[in-house]
Write a protein that holds these residues in place. Structure first.
Motif, PDB file in Angstrom:
ATOM      1  N   GLU A 119       0.831  -1.207   0.000  1.00 59.66           N
ATOM      2  CA  GLU A 119       0.000   0.000   0.000  1.00 59.66           C
ATOM      3  C   GLU A 119       0.865   1.257   0.000  1.00 59.66           C
ATOM      4  N   CYS A 121       3.804   1.507  -1.313  1.00 56.67           N
ATOM      5  CA  CYS A 121       4.353   1.626  -2.666  1.00 56.67           C
ATOM      6  C   CYS A 121       3.348   2.286  -3.610  1.00 56.67           C
ATOM      7  N   ILE A 122       2.084   1.905  -3.489  1.00 62.25           N
ATOM      8  CA  ILE A 122       1.041   2.485  -4.340  1.00 62.25           C
ATOM      9  C   ILE A 122       0.864   3.969  -4.030  1.00 62.25           C
ATOM     10  N   GLN A 123       0.847   4.301  -2.752  1.00 59.58           N
ATOM     11  CA  GLN A 123       0.653   5.693  -2.348  1.00 59.58           C
ATOM     12  C   GLN A 123       1.844   6.578  -2.704  1.00 59.58           C
ATOM     13  N   ASN A 125       4.093   5.887  -5.218  1.00 59.89           N
ATOM     14  CA  ASN A 125       4.470   5.739  -6.626  1.00 59.89           C
ATOM     15  C   ASN A 125       5.764   4.949  -6.854  1.00 59.89           C
ATOM     16  N   ALA A 178      -1.121  -7.839  -6.340  1.00 63.19           N
ATOM     17  CA  ALA A 178      -0.977  -6.376  -6.426  1.00 63.19           C
ATOM     18  C   ALA A 178      -0.343  -5.935  -7.743  1.00 63.19           C
ATOM     19  N   GLU A 181      -1.589  -2.834 -10.028  1.00 63.00           N
ATOM     20  CA  GLU A 181      -2.345  -1.828  -9.277  1.00 63.00           C
ATOM     21  C   GLU A 181      -1.943  -0.430  -9.744  1.00 63.00           C
ATOM     22  N   LEU A 183      -0.913   3.288  -9.471  1.00 62.05           N
ATOM     23  CA  LEU A 183      -0.226   4.150  -8.520  1.00 62.05           C
ATOM     24  C   LEU A 183      -0.910   5.511  -8.451  1.00 62.05           C
ATOM     25  N   GLN A 184      -0.559   6.287  -7.464  1.00 64.11           N
ATOM     26  CA  GLN A 184      -1.160   7.614  -7.295  1.00 64.11           C
ATOM     27  C   GLN A 184      -0.893   8.520  -8.494  1.00 64.11           C
ATOM     28  N   ARG A 188       1.672   2.090 -13.041  1.00 65.93           N
ATOM     29  CA  ARG A 188       1.264   0.762 -12.584  1.00 65.93           C
ATOM     30  C   ARG A 188       2.375   0.128 -11.753  1.00 65.93           C
ATOM     31  N   LEU A 189       1.971  -0.530 -10.661  1.00 65.85           N
ATOM     32  CA  LEU A 189       2.909  -1.267  -9.839  1.00 65.85           C
ATOM     33  C   LEU A 189       3.231  -2.605 -10.519  1.00 65.85           C
ATOM     34  N   THR A 191       5.114  -6.291  -9.848  1.00 68.59           N
ATOM     35  CA  THR A 191       5.622  -7.127  -8.767  1.00 68.59           C
ATOM     36  C   THR A 191       6.074  -8.487  -9.300  1.00 68.59           C
TER      37      THR A 191
END
Length: 381
Positions: A119, A121-123, A125, A178, A181, A183-184, A188-189, A191
């Motif tokens: 989470e 990482c997503i927040q 970027n 994930a 997903e 990103l902000q 895209r994340l 993994t």
């Protein structure tokens, strides 16, 4: 013949390494410093020893090394650690093969910590996330069904028993789910997960433990696994190389989609051998011998473990007692369980950098350097 594209460079990247003060983490940090001109490496752990930074001065170059000490279950700490970063190597976890750790604790670190890091990482970027999983998410199962030279496509019926195995399996699943997903910033994340075999090398606490037991037993190593229960351990330096190759692959726009969302087994050319015989292979030059046969017949070991587990369960409402051995550990030590790294070779461009001869030499030399202190410590007790 498949021709691999030249590896992408991580030049100028900001990398976060969780568990940076641990066995594999320290090795990966050094490899990144030696081979990649990254802008910054953030060493994230519960505690970082000052000696670690001192040991890295010889290869630090212009890379900034930053210390982030905190709890992986702290979301604000993780967001701060990931802010401005581009790659996360998530190595930190609680390793427990004796079920000595309370389930809530191991779940909190291994699963919740991984989820919170994803989470963050997503927040913040972060584009790439590489998860260090384990062969134990695959098994062996409680029946001890053998698996020889398995691959990522191998189907193996398994109901995991260890809390460690269960939590690592769930954390790996969450990591791969994930992938993709948003990103902000709209990116895209990406993994992937790496599943190393049993990792050995300089700094392996399990080898030190076995050496200590051998010292107490007049330099005779205990045999806890049958010679025919072949597994394929992997040298820590080669595992670090696999992580670097995964990071390079995830950065490459033409390879990212092929690698992202997948897991890879990581092993090397260490010869298949039982766990007990492996201990002997690296310690025999130091004067250790090994018991010829199992300490007790397998059926008796299982029976004794069953009785110990029942007794511990009966007293658990009053006191948590951990038996020195359990049935699942006996099964793991006595099940043929080996895998191939061919998919990692094909997709990641991974090749073991250290031969078995070199890995063995380095490991034995490290154990030799620890031997006097270990003998003194045991005499003191």
């Amino acid at each position: 013949m498949v021709l691999m594209r030249p590896a992408m460079s991580l030049r100028g990247e900001v990398c976060v390494v969780t568990g940076a003060g641990g066995f594999l983490g320290k090795r990966l940090v050094r490899l990144l410093l030696e081979e990649e001109q990254t802008a910054e490496i953030r060493l994230l752990d519960k505690q970082i020893q000052p000696q670690l930074l001192e040991s890295l001065e010889d290869c630090r170059g212009d890379t900034k090394l930053s210390i982030f000490e905190g709890d992986i279950r702290d979301s604000e700490f993780l967001r701060k650690s990931c802010r401005g970063a581009s790659i996360v190597f998530h190595i930190a976890s609680i390793i427990d093969v004796k079920d000595a750790v309370e389930y809530s604790e191991i779940y909190g670190v291994n699963v919740k910590g991984t989820q919170l890091l994803l989470e963050a990482c997503i927040q913040e970027n972060v584009a790439s996330f590489i998860y260090t999983s384990t062969i134990e998410v695959m098994g062996p199962n409680s029946r001890g069904d053998p698996l020889i030279n398995g691959s990522e496509d191998t189907v193996y019926e398994c109901a995991l028993k260890f809390a460690y195995s269960k939590t690592k399996k769930e954390a790996e699943w969450r990591t791969l789910q994930a992938h993709g997903e948003v990103l902000q910033n709209g990116g895209r994340l990406t993994t992937c997960a790496l599943r190393p075999m049993y990792i050995y090398g300089e700094g392996c606490r399990f080898l030190l433990g076995h050496m200590g037991e051998g010292i107490r037993n007049n330099n005779v190593l205990f045999r806890m696994s049958r010679p025919e229960a072949l597994v394929n351990p992997v040298y820590v330096g080669n595992v670090a190389v696999a992580h670097l190759q995964a990071a390079r692959g995830l950065k490459d726009p033409q390879r990212r989609s092929a690698i992202g969302g997948k897991f890879y087994f990581v092993c090397d050319d260490t010869p298949p051998v039982s766990y007990s015989d492996f201990n002997h292979m690296v310690m025999s030059p130091l004067g250790f011998s090994i018991q010829e046969k199992l300490m007790y017949p397998l059926w008796l070991l299982y029976a004794v473990c069953f009785l110990m587990e029942m007794l511990c369960m009966m007293v658990r409402p009053f006191k948590r007692v951990v038996p020195p051995l359990n049935r699942q550990l006996v099964t793991m030590l006595n099940t043929p369980f080996s895998f191939s790294y061919q998919k990692a070779k094909r997709d990641l461009g991974y090749e073991p950098r250290y031969t078995w001869a070199e890995a063995r030499k380095r490991t034995t030399e490290w154990l030799a350097s620890e031997l006097p202190m270990e003998r003194e410590r045991i005499r003191g007790n």
